[in-house]
Design a protein around this motif. Structure first.
Motif, PDB file in Angstrom:
ATOM      1  N   SER A  65       0.914  -1.219   0.127  1.00 36.06           N
ATOM      2  CA  SER A  65      -0.023   0.233   0.087  1.00 36.06           C
ATOM      3  C   SER A  65       0.831   1.140   0.085  1.00 36.06           C
ATOM      4  O   SER A  65       2.053   1.311   0.459  1.00 36.06           O
ATOM      5  N   ALA A  66       0.242   2.316  -0.386  1.00 38.71           N
ATOM      6  CA  ALA A  66       1.133   3.517  -0.603  1.00 38.71           C
ATOM      7  C   ALA A  66       0.299   4.654   0.366  1.00 38.71           C
ATOM      8  O   ALA A  66      -0.430   4.685   0.358  1.00 38.71           O
ATOM      9  N   MET A  67       1.419   5.254   0.766  1.00 38.42           N
ATOM     10  CA  MET A  67       0.895   6.591   1.722  1.00 38.42           C
ATOM     11  C   MET A  67       1.615   7.837   1.750  1.00 38.42           C
ATOM     12  O   MET A  67       2.732   7.598   1.272  1.00 38.42           O
ATOM     13  N   SER A  68       1.087   8.854   1.470  1.00 36.86           N
ATOM     14  CA  SER A  68       1.754  10.164   1.470  1.00 36.86           C
ATOM     15  C   SER A  68       1.381  10.894   2.823  1.00 36.86           C
ATOM     16  O   SER A  68       0.352  10.861   3.290  1.00 36.86           O
ATOM     17  N   PHE A  69       2.656  11.530   3.157  1.00 33.70           N
ATOM     18  CA  PHE A  69       2.304  12.425   4.227  1.00 33.70           C
ATOM     19  C   PHE A  69       3.534  13.486   4.502  1.00 33.70           C
ATOM     20  O   PHE A  69       4.658  13.316   3.675  1.00 33.70           O
ATOM     21  N   MET A  79      -5.245  10.155  -3.349  1.00 31.35           N
ATOM     22  CA  MET A  79      -3.974  10.071  -2.837  1.00 31.35           C
ATOM     23  C   MET A  79      -4.281   9.171  -1.509  1.00 31.35           C
ATOM     24  O   MET A  79      -5.391   9.188  -0.872  1.00 31.35           O
ATOM     25  N   PHE A  80      -3.414   8.339  -0.975  1.00 35.49           N
ATOM     26  CA  PHE A  80      -3.680   7.345   0.282  1.00 35.49           C
ATOM     27  C   PHE A  80      -2.815   7.947   1.437  1.00 35.49           C
ATOM     28  O   PHE A  80      -1.854   8.094   1.399  1.00 35.49           O
ATOM     29  N   LEU A  81      -3.905   7.647   2.431  1.00 30.22           N
ATOM     30  CA  LEU A  81      -3.222   7.600   3.725  1.00 30.22           C
ATOM     31  C   LEU A  81      -3.703   6.293   4.283  1.00 30.22           C
ATOM     32  O   LEU A  81      -4.656   6.007   4.872  1.00 30.22           O
ATOM     33  N   ALA A  82      -2.947   5.328   3.977  1.00 26.30           N
ATOM     34  CA  ALA A  82      -3.402   4.064   4.099  1.00 26.30           C
ATOM     35  C   ALA A  82      -4.629   3.681   3.390  1.00 26.30           C
ATOM     36  O   ALA A  82      -4.877   4.018   2.326  1.00 26.30           O
TER      37      ALA A  82
END
Length: 536
Positions: A75-79, A353-356
């Motif tokens: 999984s991809a996460m952006s922060f 966009m993913f946060l989990a």
């Protein structure tokens, strides 16, 4: 990594896109959680095996992952992460550590600019770490190492470093040094910034206390570190300075040197230092190899490629999300991009966009970012999206499966549904699906046995179809290529071995190595290969 590359626009230059690789159980998912915690993306870190009210970890969203405590889909996460000097945008891709899902991981590594290798202080370099490391090596990926679980009984630090240098043939430079080990572990000395970092065992979600000191002779050290441990620290660091190379940013970016941080992810310790390391030493978005030319991140035209497809992320809607790594330009929501394989324009109206497993609409994205594009099966792994130019990103592999089984629907009337489900998993890259040219049914190929379990449970869950996997006479598959006439002649005379994959390519199913040798002997104009470049 050439120094004569133009300066990147600040928005692109502040991006760090990386994957975390490790052997199962080295603490990768826990580390991911702490990254989100320090990035301010979550308020309280979940624990992998949920205890009562402890929150489930954010990056595992399939039912099976939650039950087993393993990650099976990347999984991809952006922060954002704010260091002293700047705010960086981290794009973190979590990869499955379990070897049965290594193909997903290989593909994920094509979409990142660096990798963080997590190793367990007690176990050192394990088999799966070694396999994944070799993939990073093929792509010259820069590697940062995090040695986890220092608060448990672990091995001698020099021994761990030696093992990495020997097994992985890479130079190691310490970025921090542990003080004490196991129960006596009190923290680390931050070599890069000359600070003492102390671990707080009482509160796992608290950022460690950091004490500024001037070098190892600072009298302040003695106030915090017991004398015996302080003497040992000074001795070990002196040895380390003599024996190990200093941090050379250039060698790190070329993938020949890895800095190592020590810590305990579950106690939130050492994580912040590692994140500062990624911010300060990790690579900016890099050039992507493509045909007929490379793609540079600073180009103004937008381009990106699909490295993963995840189906049914939301079980209520049969959606498929294509994970796209932006390779160049500044993307804005609603843009029309050309889907190079079909030459058709696609309006990208609701990218996420993913946060989990939380997603939000992405109004914009820059080179280096990873966005999800919901679609109904138009996008496949390896597809390139551009503003019109016919570019194809290269180097995304598909591997021949090592295990083959036949598959049957529990209800014979539902054969059509089964076909649809299988095709979807094939497009997702979760399995290879072969349609034999003689007889009915399908043959499913995977890299590891656990994948059959995951497939069966997902087909039942997502399609309401109980299925049975059964032994197949075939043990491996090879893609067939060569001159059309030679291939036709070969297919005609080996019909019982011939099948087609979901792209329609011809595949030769084998029972024994002898089958492969026989083809090489009797059909010199035909090539059998164990990998195929995705969607060329």
């Amino acid at each position: 990594m050439l120094d004569n590359r133009p300066e990147l626009p600040p928005e692109i230059a502040r991006r760090r896109t990386f994957a975390i690789i490790s052997h199962p159980d080295a603490g990768k998912t826990t580390l991911t959680e702490k990254f989100l915690l320090f990035g301010g993306a979550i308020q309280m870190a979940g624990q992998v095996r949920a205890k009562g009210e402890a929150r489930r970890t954010r990056s595992d969203f399939m039912a099976m992952e939650k039950d087993r405590g393993i990650s099976v889909s990347a999984s991809a996460m952006s922060f954002d992460f704010t260091s002293k000097t700047n705010t960086f945008r981290f794009n973190l891709v979590d990869t499955p550590g379990h070897s049965d899902f290594s193909e997903d991981t290989y593909r994920t590594l094509t979409a990142v600019d660096a990798a963080i290798m997590v190793i367990d202080g007690a176990k050192g370099v394990e088999s799966q770490t070694q396999k994944l490391f070799e993939v990073c090596r093929l792509r010259d990926l820069p590697i940062l190492t995090f040695c986890n679980k220092m608060d448990r009984e672990s091995r001698d630090v020099f021994e761990i470093i030696d093992e990495i240098q020997e097994n992985l043939a890479i130079d190691v430079t310490p970025a921090s040094w542990p003080i004490g080990v196991g129960r006596d572990f009190i923290g680390c000395y931050d070599i890069l910034r000359d600070r003492l970092e102390l671990m707080d065992r009482a509160d796992r979600n608290k950022v460690a206390e950091s004490i500024e000191i001037n070098g190892l002779d600072d009298p302040k050290l003695a106030e915090h570190v017991p004398e015996a441990q302080l003497n040992q620290l000074r001795e070990e660091l002196e040895m380390a300075r003599e024996l190990l190379p200093p941090l050379d940013a250039e060698a790190m970016l070329q993938g020949t040197l890895t800095p190592i941080w020590f810590g305990s992810a579950i106690n939130s310790f050492g994580v912040k230092e590692l994140m500062n390391g990624i911010a300060n030493y990790g690579p900016q978005p890099q050039v992507q190899s493509a045909q007929p030319r490379q793609i540079s991140p600073e180009e103004t035209k937008v381009s990106g490629f699909v490295f993963k497809v995840q189906a049914n992320m939301d079980p209520k809607h049969r959606d498929r999300v294509a994970f796209v790594r932006m390779a160049s330009g500044h993307f804005k929501r609603g843009m029309k991009l050309t889907h190079v394989r079909s030459k058709k324009p696609m309006a990208i109206s609701n990218p996420v966009m993913f946060l989990a497993s939380d997603r939000e609409l992405a109004e914009e994205a820059w080179a280096g970012d990873i966005i999800g594009i919901p679609n109904h099966g138009q996008l496949r792994i390896g597809d390139t999206l551009t503003e019109g130019e016919a570019l194809r990103v290269t180097g995304i592999p598909s591997f021949a499966p090592e295990l083959l089984q036949g598959v049957r629907a529990g209800d014979p009337l539902k054969a059509k549904h089964l076909e649809k489900a299988l095709m979807q998993f094939a497009e997702e890259g979760a399995a290879k699906v072969f349609k034999p040219s003689i007889g009915a049914g399908f043959i499913v190929g995977v890299v590891g046995a656990l994948q059959f379990e995951v497939l069966a449970s997902r087909i039942e869950l997502e399609y309401g179809l109980p299925v049975r996997f059964e032994q197949s006479q075939f043990t491996s598959a090879r893609w067939v290529s060569g001159d059309k006439q030679a291939v036709d002649k070969f297919s005609e005379s080996n019909k019982q071995h011939i099948s087609h994959d979901h792209d329609g390519d011809i595949v030769y199913l084998t029972r024994l190595q002898w089958d492969i040798d026989r083809v090489a002997r009797d059909y010199p104009d035909v090539t059998l290969s164990a990998t195929k470049e995705m969607m060329v």
